[in-house]
Design a protein around this motif. Sequence first.
Motif, PDB file in Angstrom:
ATOM      1  N   GLY A   1       8.825  27.277 -12.783  1.00 48.02           N
ATOM      2  CA  GLY A   1       9.411  26.929 -14.071  1.00 48.02           C
ATOM      3  C   GLY A   1      10.080  25.578 -14.154  1.00 48.02           C
ATOM      4  O   GLY A   1      10.736  25.280 -15.173  1.00 48.02           O
ATOM      5  N   ARG A   2       9.957  24.740 -13.146  1.00 48.50           N
ATOM      6  CA  ARG A   2      10.568  23.419 -13.239  1.00 48.50           C
ATOM      7  C   ARG A   2       9.743  22.409 -12.425  1.00 48.50           C
ATOM      8  O   ARG A   2       8.973  22.799 -11.534  1.00 48.50           O
ATOM      9  N   PRO A   3       9.915  21.118 -12.701  1.00 48.28           N
ATOM     10  CA  PRO A   3       9.140  20.105 -11.975  1.00 48.28           C
ATOM     11  C   PRO A   3       9.453  20.137 -10.480  1.00 48.28           C
ATOM     12  O   PRO A   3      10.589  20.444 -10.073  1.00 48.28           O
ATOM     13  N   LEU A   4       8.442  19.837  -9.683  1.00 49.10           N
ATOM     14  CA  LEU A   4       8.677  19.764  -8.236  1.00 49.10           C
ATOM     15  C   LEU A   4       9.786  18.766  -7.900  1.00 49.10           C
ATOM     16  O   LEU A   4      10.538  18.947  -6.935  1.00 49.10           O
ATOM     17  N   ALA A   5       9.888  17.701  -8.676  1.00 49.38           N
ATOM     18  CA  ALA A   5      10.877  16.669  -8.401  1.00 49.38           C
ATOM     19  C   ALA A   5      12.315  17.170  -8.514  1.00 49.38           C
ATOM     20  O   ALA A   5      13.242  16.527  -8.012  1.00 49.38           O
ATOM     21  N   ALA A   6      12.519  18.303  -9.154  1.00 50.05           N
ATOM     22  CA  ALA A   6      13.870  18.853  -9.283  1.00 50.05           C
ATOM     23  C   ALA A   6      14.369  19.452  -7.972  1.00 50.05           C
ATOM     24  O   ALA A   6      15.560  19.756  -7.847  1.00 50.05           O
ATOM     25  N   ASN A   7      13.480  19.620  -7.009  1.00 54.42           N
ATOM     26  CA  ASN A   7      13.866  20.180  -5.715  1.00 54.42           C
ATOM     27  C   ASN A   7      14.235  19.066  -4.739  1.00 54.42           C
ATOM     28  O   ASN A   7      13.500  18.086  -4.587  1.00 54.42           O
ATOM     29  N   GLN A   8      15.355  19.239  -4.067  1.00 54.08           N
ATOM     30  CA  GLN A   8      15.783  18.213  -3.118  1.00 54.08           C
ATOM     31  C   GLN A   8      14.800  18.053  -1.962  1.00 54.08           C
ATOM     32  O   GLN A   8      14.661  16.959  -1.401  1.00 54.08           O
ATOM     33  N   GLY A   9      14.122  19.131  -1.617  1.00 55.52           N
ATOM     34  CA  GLY A   9      13.129  19.032  -0.549  1.00 55.52           C
ATOM     35  C   GLY A   9      11.982  18.109  -0.904  1.00 55.52           C
ATOM     36  O   GLY A   9      11.248  17.658  -0.022  1.00 55.52           O
ATOM     37  N   VAL A  10      11.813  17.837  -2.177  1.00 57.85           N
ATOM     38  CA  VAL A  10      10.794  16.903  -2.648  1.00 57.85           C
ATOM     39  C   VAL A  10      11.399  15.534  -2.935  1.00 57.85           C
ATOM     40  O   VAL A  10      10.838  14.502  -2.553  1.00 57.85           O
ATOM     41  N   SER A  11      12.532  15.513  -3.612  1.00 63.33           N
ATOM     42  CA  SER A  11      13.115  14.231  -4.025  1.00 63.33           C
ATOM     43  C   SER A  11      13.727  13.453  -2.856  1.00 63.33           C
ATOM     44  O   SER A  11      13.675  12.216  -2.835  1.00 63.33           O
ATOM     45  N   PHE A  12      14.281  14.164  -1.872  1.00 55.60           N
ATOM     46  CA  PHE A  12      14.921  13.462  -0.756  1.00 55.60           C
ATOM     47  C   PHE A  12      13.922  12.662   0.090  1.00 55.60           C
ATOM     48  O   PHE A  12      14.212  11.525   0.465  1.00 55.60           O
ATOM     49  N   PRO A  13      12.750  13.229   0.439  1.00 52.37           N
ATOM     50  CA  PRO A  13      11.788  12.409   1.187  1.00 52.37           C
ATOM     51  C   PRO A  13      11.383  11.134   0.440  1.00 52.37           C
ATOM     52  O   PRO A  13      11.208  10.078   1.057  1.00 52.37           O
TER      53      PRO A  13
ATOM     54  N   ALA B   1       0.824  -1.203   0.000  1.00 53.06           N
ATOM     55  CA  ALA B   1       0.000   0.000   0.000  1.00 53.06           C
ATOM     56  C   ALA B   1       0.864   1.261   0.000  1.00 53.06           C
ATOM     57  O   ALA B   1       0.560   2.246  -0.702  1.00 53.06           O
ATOM     58  N   ALA B   2       1.930   1.255   0.783  1.00 51.87           N
ATOM     59  CA  ALA B   2       2.813   2.422   0.849  1.00 51.87           C
ATOM     60  C   ALA B   2       3.540   2.642  -0.472  1.00 51.87           C
ATOM     61  O   ALA B   2       3.771   3.788  -0.887  1.00 51.87           O
ATOM     62  N   GLN B   3       3.909   1.539  -1.133  1.00 54.72           N
ATOM     63  CA  GLN B   3       4.575   1.673  -2.426  1.00 54.72           C
ATOM     64  C   GLN B   3       3.656   2.333  -3.439  1.00 54.72           C
ATOM     65  O   GLN B   3       4.090   3.158  -4.253  1.00 54.72           O
ATOM     66  N   ARG B   4       2.376   1.997  -3.385  1.00 53.19           N
ATOM     67  CA  ARG B   4       1.410   2.652  -4.267  1.00 53.19           C
ATOM     68  C   ARG B   4       1.396   4.160  -4.022  1.00 53.19           C
ATOM     69  O   ARG B   4       1.386   4.952  -4.974  1.00 53.19           O
ATOM     70  N   ALA B   5       1.374   4.550  -2.761  1.00 52.23           N
ATOM     71  CA  ALA B   5       1.341   5.976  -2.434  1.00 52.23           C
ATOM     72  C   ALA B   5       2.604   6.686  -2.920  1.00 52.23           C
ATOM     73  O   ALA B   5       2.534   7.796  -3.472  1.00 52.23           O
ATOM     74  N   LEU B   6       3.762   6.050  -2.738  1.00 54.47           N
ATOM     75  CA  LEU B   6       5.013   6.663  -3.196  1.00 54.47           C
ATOM     76  C   LEU B   6       5.067   6.745  -4.714  1.00 54.47           C
ATOM     77  O   LEU B   6       5.567   7.728  -5.276  1.00 54.47           O
ATOM     78  N   ASP B   7       4.562   5.712  -5.383  1.00 56.76           N
ATOM     79  CA  ASP B   7       4.536   5.747  -6.848  1.00 56.76           C
ATOM     80  C   ASP B   7       3.659   6.895  -7.332  1.00 56.76           C
ATOM     81  O   ASP B   7       4.003   7.598  -8.291  1.00 56.76           O
ATOM     82  N   ALA B   8       2.511   7.089  -6.666  1.00 57.72           N
ATOM     83  CA  ALA B   8       1.620   8.187  -7.043  1.00 57.72           C
ATOM     84  C   ALA B   8       2.289   9.541  -6.803  1.00 57.72           C
ATOM     85  O   ALA B   8       2.194  10.460  -7.626  1.00 57.72           O
ATOM     86  N   ALA B   9       2.992   9.658  -5.669  1.00 58.98           N
ATOM     87  CA  ALA B   9       3.683  10.910  -5.352  1.00 58.98           C
ATOM     88  C   ALA B   9       4.802  11.180  -6.351  1.00 58.98           C
ATOM     89  O   ALA B   9       5.004  12.330  -6.786  1.00 58.98           O
ATOM     90  N   SER B  10       5.525  10.129  -6.720  1.00 62.36           N
ATOM     91  CA  SER B  10       6.627  10.291  -7.679  1.00 62.36           C
ATOM     92  C   SER B  10       6.106  10.787  -9.022  1.00 62.36           C
ATOM     93  O   SER B  10       6.690  11.677  -9.652  1.00 62.36           O
ATOM     94  N   ALA B  11       4.999  10.205  -9.468  1.00 61.23           N
ATOM     95  CA  ALA B  11       4.417  10.638 -10.744  1.00 61.23           C
ATOM     96  C   ALA B  11       3.931  12.089 -10.660  1.00 61.23           C
ATOM     97  O   ALA B  11       4.122  12.873 -11.605  1.00 61.23           O
ATOM     98  N   TYR B  12       3.345  12.430  -9.532  1.00 57.97           N
ATOM     99  CA  TYR B  12       2.779  13.785  -9.373  1.00 57.97           C
ATOM    100  C   TYR B  12       3.871  14.843  -9.382  1.00 57.97           C
ATOM    101  O   TYR B  12       3.738  15.874 -10.057  1.00 57.97           O
ATOM    102  N   VAL B  13       4.961  14.613  -8.645  1.00 63.10           N
ATOM    103  CA  VAL B  13       5.999  15.654  -8.540  1.00 63.10           C
ATOM    104  C   VAL B  13       6.836  15.759  -9.814  1.00 63.10           C
ATOM    105  O   VAL B  13       7.506  16.778 -10.031  1.00 63.10           O
ATOM    106  N   ARG B  14       6.795  14.731 -10.655  1.00 68.20           N
ATOM    107  CA  ARG B  14       7.449  14.868 -11.961  1.00 68.20           C
ATOM    108  C   ARG B  14       6.615  15.721 -12.911  1.00 68.20           C
ATOM    109  O   ARG B  14       7.152  16.417 -13.776  1.00 68.20           O
ATOM    110  N   GLU B  15       5.284  15.652 -12.750  1.00 66.72           N
ATOM    111  CA  GLU B  15       4.387  16.369 -13.656  1.00 66.72           C
ATOM    112  C   GLU B  15       4.092  17.797 -13.189  1.00 66.72           C
ATOM    113  O   GLU B  15       3.947  18.705 -14.015  1.00 66.72           O
ATOM    114  N   ARG B  16       4.006  17.996 -11.890  1.00 68.15           N
ATOM    115  CA  ARG B  16       3.639  19.308 -11.337  1.00 68.15           C
ATOM    116  C   ARG B  16       4.845  20.245 -11.400  1.00 68.15           C
ATOM    117  O   ARG B  16       5.958  19.867 -10.988  1.00 68.15           O
ATOM    118  N   THR B  17       4.630  21.454 -11.886  1.00 73.98           N
ATOM    119  CA  THR B  17       5.725  22.414 -11.977  1.00 73.98           C
ATOM    120  C   THR B  17       5.494  23.584 -11.035  1.00 73.98           C
ATOM    121  O   THR B  17       4.358  23.938 -10.710  1.00 73.98           O
TER     122      THR B  17
END
Length: 386
Positions: A272-284, A253-269
């Motif tokens: 001017g850049r994806p949320l995933a480009a920020n360490q505060g997002v990618s590190f967690p 169940a947790a893996q599903r949530a992380l997969d959803a979060a990973s997809a969201y932060v790659r798409e959400r900007t």
Amino acid sequence: MLHNAFVLDEDHLAFRDTVRALARTELLDGYHVRAASTDFPHRELRTLADAGLIDLTLAEEHGGQGADLLALALACEEVGYADPNLGYVLFATNSLVSLLAEQQSAAIRRWVRPVAVGEALGCWAVTEPGTGSDAAALRTKAVRVDGGWVLTGEKTSVTQAPHADIAVVLAQTDPALGARGIGCFLVECADPSVSSQRFTDPGFKPLGRGSVTMDGTVVPDDRVLAAPGTGFGRIMAEFDLSRTLIALTCIGAAQRALDAASAYVRERTAFGRPLAANQGVSFPIAEHTTYLAAVRALAYQTIGLRMAGLPHTTQAAMLKWWAPRVAFAAIQEAVVLHGQVGWSDEMPLQSLLRDVSGYQIGDGTPQIQKIIIARDVLGRDPRPRP
């Protein structure tokens, strides 16, 4: 079997991929709606049964699939990814089917096929109002009578109690004997002397949790699952397995949530850049992925120990207190990473959070698991030895 390097062989990899495809095609999308309903998921149970997952570990001579526990563990993780409630149904019903099938009594064995194909439901009635984690201190009594036993007492916090056709009940036959006096009985819930009450909970809604009360319920000798002196140990051995499978269900169940979060932060900007480009997002995400991998490794090691017939009670206890907490934290992080969308009921994250939280309590609280671990490390008497 697991190789020495904990790498799945080709057969288990193929099985995992088959269950993954089934779970994500047939079960995943409907989870959000099911999680908010108190209707038992009978159609989904039939889906699991038709795929041979409900009698997965039942021996072939008894009509089952004859798979090993590693296959069951893989199935629990994959089904847990799609629906952690159905993950419970999967491992609890497999254990019940195996317990029923190993009996010699026709009165017990007649329930094997109905349960295995999803036509009947069972529940495990162990916990009592005054003896939650102290399962040996039962107050439900079994009094010997001619040809059987009379059971009187109340069980509480019983998952699937509102829907169950049969209940596996632990009862005390001789209080002076403590755990050695406990027997295990098959109670048919349609008996007029048996009643059930449903509890209102924030999660596990489709399965339901409630009480099972027996008021002079007669259980014939041919419905005794384990004689006095053996009942307690038989069910405690099941807890070692269920605690391990709970861990994998939660991790799925947790893996599903992380997969959803990973997809969201790659798409959400933002800026001017994806949320995933920020360490505060990618590190967690990196941190929680690490925690899930660690729990997963311990869980499959524990399954390997059980399959080898080696002690694994301590490892199961480690998993039981740790895995739901790790999973809850990962899902909560996924909620935050989704921002206001994650806080709403538009997505299944809140449902995952509620359902996984229940696993922190069922099958033994974190405090009880830590007592088990500490006793193994320090001994029952931690005072210095002379």
